[in-house]
Design a protein around this motif. Structure first.
Motif, PDB file in Angstrom:
ATOM      1  N   ALA A  32       0.900  -1.155  -0.014  1.00 40.82           N
ATOM      2  CA  ALA A  32       0.021   0.071   0.051  1.00 40.82           C
ATOM      3  C   ALA A  32       0.848   1.253  -0.045  1.00 40.82           C
ATOM      4  O   ALA A  32       0.692   2.164  -0.655  1.00 40.82           O
ATOM      5  CB  ALA A  32      -0.835   0.053   1.199  1.00 40.82           C
ATOM      6  N   ILE A  33       1.846   1.386   0.650  1.00 46.50           N
ATOM      7  CA  ILE A  33       2.772   2.489   0.768  1.00 46.50           C
ATOM      8  C   ILE A  33       3.591   2.739  -0.383  1.00 46.50           C
ATOM      9  O   ILE A  33       3.514   3.913  -0.935  1.00 46.50           O
ATOM     10  CB  ILE A  33       3.725   2.311   2.111  1.00 46.50           C
ATOM     11  N   ILE A  34       4.041   1.720  -0.897  1.00 49.52           N
ATOM     12  CA  ILE A  34       4.720   1.726  -2.439  1.00 49.52           C
ATOM     13  C   ILE A  34       3.697   2.263  -3.449  1.00 49.52           C
ATOM     14  O   ILE A  34       4.015   3.022  -4.071  1.00 49.52           O
ATOM     15  CB  ILE A  34       5.272   0.469  -2.837  1.00 49.52           C
ATOM     16  N   SER A  42       1.954   6.895  -6.963  1.00 53.40           N
ATOM     17  CA  SER A  42       0.368   7.645  -7.356  1.00 53.40           C
ATOM     18  C   SER A  42       0.810   9.024  -7.830  1.00 53.40           C
ATOM     19  O   SER A  42       1.791   9.681  -7.346  1.00 53.40           O
ATOM     20  CB  SER A  42      -0.740   7.568  -6.445  1.00 53.40           C
ATOM     21  N   ASN A  43      -0.163   9.578  -8.214  1.00 56.41           N
ATOM     22  CA  ASN A  43      -0.033  11.071  -8.826  1.00 56.41           C
ATOM     23  C   ASN A  43      -0.980  12.095  -7.831  1.00 56.41           C
ATOM     24  O   ASN A  43      -1.128  13.146  -8.269  1.00 56.41           O
ATOM     25  CB  ASN A  43      -0.543  11.474 -10.282  1.00 56.41           C
ATOM     26  N   ARG A  44      -1.017  11.608  -6.726  1.00 59.21           N
ATOM     27  CA  ARG A  44      -1.851  12.500  -5.860  1.00 59.21           C
ATOM     28  C   ARG A  44      -0.706  13.491  -4.983  1.00 59.21           C
ATOM     29  O   ARG A  44       0.389  13.400  -5.321  1.00 59.21           O
ATOM     30  CB  ARG A  44      -2.110  11.656  -4.517  1.00 59.21           C
ATOM     31  N   SER A  45      -1.469  14.450  -4.413  1.00 63.12           N
ATOM     32  CA  SER A  45      -0.559  15.531  -4.020  1.00 63.12           C
ATOM     33  C   SER A  45       0.375  15.044  -2.746  1.00 63.12           C
ATOM     34  O   SER A  45      -0.090  13.697  -2.243  1.00 63.12           O
ATOM     35  CB  SER A  45      -1.414  16.697  -3.224  1.00 63.12           C
ATOM     36  N   THR A  46       1.404  15.748  -2.252  1.00 58.20           N
ATOM     37  CA  THR A  46       2.359  15.005  -1.171  1.00 58.20           C
ATOM     38  C   THR A  46       1.517  15.002   0.067  1.00 58.20           C
ATOM     39  O   THR A  46       1.656  14.194   0.830  1.00 58.20           O
ATOM     40  CB  THR A  46       3.493  16.112  -1.438  1.00 58.20           C
ATOM     41  N   TRP A  57      -2.121   9.286   3.844  1.00 64.44           N
ATOM     42  CA  TRP A  57      -2.370   7.796   3.935  1.00 64.44           C
ATOM     43  C   TRP A  57      -1.369   7.228   4.496  1.00 64.44           C
ATOM     44  O   TRP A  57      -1.610   6.220   4.851  1.00 64.44           O
ATOM     45  CB  TRP A  57      -2.534   7.455   2.235  1.00 64.44           C
ATOM     46  N   THR A  58      -0.088   7.607   4.311  1.00 59.51           N
ATOM     47  CA  THR A  58       1.206   6.558   4.986  1.00 59.51           C
ATOM     48  C   THR A  58       0.994   6.809   6.386  1.00 59.51           C
ATOM     49  O   THR A  58       1.113   5.909   7.003  1.00 59.51           O
ATOM     50  CB  THR A  58       2.652   7.186   4.146  1.00 59.51           C
ATOM     51  N   LEU A  59       0.559   7.910   7.069  1.00 60.73           N
ATOM     52  CA  LEU A  59       0.554   7.855   8.523  1.00 60.73           C
ATOM     53  C   LEU A  59      -0.655   7.237   8.905  1.00 60.73           C
ATOM     54  O   LEU A  59      -0.362   6.318  10.033  1.00 60.73           O
ATOM     55  CB  LEU A  59       0.294   9.408   8.851  1.00 60.73           C
ATOM     56  N   GLY A  74      -8.489   4.358  -1.310  1.00 65.12           N
ATOM     57  CA  GLY A  74      -7.766   5.076  -1.935  1.00 65.12           C
ATOM     58  C   GLY A  74      -6.994   4.641  -3.156  1.00 65.12           C
ATOM     59  O   GLY A  74      -6.856   5.487  -3.976  1.00 65.12           O
ATOM     60  N   PRO A  75      -6.956   3.557  -3.799  1.00 64.58           N
ATOM     61  CA  PRO A  75      -6.431   3.137  -5.071  1.00 64.58           C
ATOM     62  C   PRO A  75      -7.112   3.661  -6.012  1.00 64.58           C
ATOM     63  O   PRO A  75      -6.564   4.112  -7.128  1.00 64.58           O
ATOM     64  CB  PRO A  75      -6.442   1.704  -5.068  1.00 64.58           C
ATOM     65  N   ARG A  76      -8.447   3.858  -5.970  1.00 61.02           N
ATOM     66  CA  ARG A  76      -9.284   4.157  -7.194  1.00 61.02           C
ATOM     67  C   ARG A  76      -9.471   5.913  -7.059  1.00 61.02           C
ATOM     68  O   ARG A  76      -9.942   6.109  -6.010  1.00 61.02           O
ATOM     69  CB  ARG A  76     -10.540   3.495  -7.214  1.00 61.02           C
ATOM     70  N   SER A  77      -9.332   6.345  -8.249  1.00 62.21           N
ATOM     71  CA  SER A  77      -9.793   8.049  -8.050  1.00 62.21           C
ATOM     72  C   SER A  77     -11.168   8.102  -8.358  1.00 62.21           C
ATOM     73  O   SER A  77     -11.788   7.081  -9.045  1.00 62.21           O
ATOM     74  CB  SER A  77      -8.956   8.649  -9.276  1.00 62.21           C
TER      75      SER A  77
END
Length: 63
Positions: free
Chosen positions: A19-21, A26-30, A36-38, A55-58
């Motif tokens: 998930a973290i990788i 992805s092309n999401r904002s920083t 998401w990582t936290l 998360g994975p689907r826009s």
């Protein structure tokens, strides 16, 4: 019994790493990537499930 707990921990670790990788690829904002990582790091199982559902689907790619 301890062997199953270790195997379960390895599975959760593998899924969280996937998930973290995926998040960082992805092309999401920083800021979105960091949040998401936290979430996944603080709540490994629940965070992965939430990421998997939301998360994975826009929003624009749903049919």
């Amino acid at each position: 019994m301890l062997e199953y707990a270790g195997l379960g921990g390895l599975i959760v670790l593998g899924l969280d790493l996937y998930a973290i990788i995926s998040i960082f690829g992805s092309n999401r904002s920083t800021g979105s990537k960091v949040l998401w990582t936290l979430l996944i790091l603080v709540l490994p199982i629940l965070g992965f499930i939430i990421w998997l559902l939301a998360g994975p689907r826009s929003v624009g790619s749903r049919v």
